[in-house]
Design a protein around this motif. Structure first.
Motif, short mmCIF file in Angstrom:
data_model
loop_
_atom_site.label_atom_id
_atom_site.label_comp_id
_atom_site.label_asym_id
_atom_site.label_seq_id
_atom_site.Cartn_x
_atom_site.Cartn_y
_atom_site.Cartn_z
N GLY A 56 2.36 0.72 -13.01
CA GLY A 56 3.36 -0.33 -12.80
C GLY A 56 3.85 -0.38 -11.37
N GLU A 57 3.99 0.78 -10.77
CA GLU A 57 4.41 0.87 -9.36
C GLU A 57 3.40 0.15 -8.47
N ILE A 58 2.12 0.45 -8.68
CA ILE A 58 1.06 -0.18 -7.89
C ILE A 58 1.02 -1.68 -8.16
N ALA A 59 1.15 -2.07 -9.42
CA ALA A 59 1.13 -3.49 -9.78
C ALA A 59 2.28 -4.24 -9.11
N ARG A 60 3.47 -3.63 -9.07
CA ARG A 60 4.62 -4.27 -8.42
C ARG A 60 4.35 -4.49 -6.94
N ILE A 61 3.74 -3.51 -6.29
CA ILE A 61 3.43 -3.64 -4.86
C ILE A 61 2.46 -4.80 -4.63
N ILE A 62 1.37 -4.83 -5.39
CA ILE A 62 0.38 -5.89 -5.20
C ILE A 62 0.97 -7.25 -5.53
N ALA A 63 1.71 -7.33 -6.62
CA ALA A 63 2.31 -8.62 -7.01
C ALA A 63 3.30 -9.11 -5.96
N ARG A 64 4.11 -8.20 -5.44
CA ARG A 64 5.10 -8.59 -4.43
C ARG A 64 4.41 -9.03 -3.14
N ALA A 65 3.38 -8.29 -2.74
CA ALA A 65 2.63 -8.65 -1.54
C ALA A 65 1.93 -10.00 -1.73
N ALA A 66 1.40 -10.25 -2.91
CA ALA A 66 0.74 -11.53 -3.19
C ALA A 66 1.74 -12.67 -3.14
N ASP A 67 2.93 -12.41 -3.62
CA ASP A 67 3.99 -13.40 -3.57
C ASP A 67 4.31 -13.76 -2.12
N LEU A 68 4.40 -12.76 -1.27
CA LEU A 68 4.73 -12.99 0.14
C LEU A 68 3.57 -13.61 0.91
N ALA A 69 2.34 -13.16 0.60
CA ALA A 69 1.17 -13.66 1.33
C ALA A 69 0.69 -14.99 0.79
N GLY A 70 1.08 -15.32 -0.44
CA GLY A 70 0.63 -16.56 -1.04
C GLY A 70 -0.77 -16.48 -1.61
N ASP A 71 -1.33 -15.27 -1.65
CA ASP A 71 -2.71 -15.12 -2.10
C ASP A 71 -2.95 -13.68 -2.53
N GLU A 72 -3.47 -13.49 -3.72
CA GLU A 72 -3.72 -12.14 -4.23
C GLU A 72 -4.78 -11.40 -3.41
N GLY A 73 -5.84 -12.11 -3.02
CA GLY A 73 -6.89 -11.48 -2.22
C GLY A 73 -6.36 -10.94 -0.90
N LYS A 74 -5.50 -11.72 -0.25
CA LYS A 74 -4.89 -11.26 1.00
C LYS A 74 -4.02 -10.03 0.76
N ALA A 75 -3.31 -10.03 -0.37
CA ALA A 75 -2.44 -8.90 -0.70
C ALA A 75 -3.25 -7.63 -0.90
N ILE A 76 -4.39 -7.74 -1.55
CA ILE A 76 -5.23 -6.57 -1.79
C ILE A 76 -5.81 -6.06 -0.48
N ILE A 77 -6.25 -6.97 0.38
CA ILE A 77 -6.76 -6.56 1.70
C ILE A 77 -5.64 -5.89 2.50
N TRP A 78 -4.43 -6.45 2.48
CA TRP A 78 -3.29 -5.85 3.17
C TRP A 78 -3.05 -4.44 2.64
N PHE A 79 -3.04 -4.29 1.33
CA PHE A 79 -2.80 -3.00 0.70
C PHE A 79 -3.80 -1.95 1.15
N LYS A 80 -5.05 -2.34 1.27
CA LYS A 80 -6.11 -1.38 1.60
C LYS A 80 -6.30 -1.14 3.09
N HIS A 81 -6.01 -2.16 3.92
CA HIS A 81 -6.47 -2.08 5.31
C HIS A 81 -5.41 -2.23 6.40
N GLN A 82 -4.23 -2.70 6.10
CA GLN A 82 -3.24 -2.98 7.14
C GLN A 82 -2.23 -1.84 7.27
N PRO A 83 -2.32 -1.04 8.34
CA PRO A 83 -1.33 0.02 8.50
C PRO A 83 0.08 -0.56 8.67
N LEU A 84 1.05 0.09 8.05
CA LEU A 84 2.43 -0.34 8.21
C LEU A 84 2.95 0.15 9.55
#
Length: 116
Positions: A56-84
């Motif tokens: 659920g923790e991981i799902a919340r992160i992806i869902a929130r990022a998808a909400d902000l990015a406007g796209d689930e694919g972008k959120a997954i790429i951000w999660f895997k590849h974009q250093p904070l």
């Protein structure tokens, strides 16, 4: 968008580990490391509170990022590849290190219009 992601990873009232792994394009062993769970526990007891809380923790992160990015694919790429900024690690690496809270806080700041 959020509903589509959650619908795809759920079976009944729970998050299905295999569906989540497929959606994130991760092997089950990688998802189990991210969630700090034994791979066998995830597959034999997917409905346990511990498994559901971690996924659920991981799902919340992806869902929130998808909400902000406007796209689930972008959120997954951000999660895997974009250093904070300030951490030098990707959200995936931070979650694996047990710091999902940092990722969630960063997403909260982004939602509030503060750039990290």
């Amino acid at each position: 968008m959020l509903a589509a992601f959650l619908d795809d990873i759920r079976e009944g009232d729970m998050i299905a580990p295999r569906r989540m792994a497929e959606r994130l394009r991760l092997p089950m062993t990688r998802l189990s490391r991210l969630a700090h769970l034994n791979r066998n526990t995830m597959t034999t007891h997917p409905g346990s509170p511990a498994v559901q809380a971690k996924l659920g923790e991981i799902a919340r992160i992806i869902a929130r990022a998808a909400d902000l990015a406007g796209d689930e694919g972008k959120a997954i790429i951000w999660f895997k590849h974009q250093p904070l900024p300030g951490f030098g690690k990707t959200p995936e690496e931070l979650v694996e290190d047990g710091h999902a809270d940092i990722v969630i806080e960063d997403l909260d700041r982004m939602a509030a219009g503060v750039y990290s």
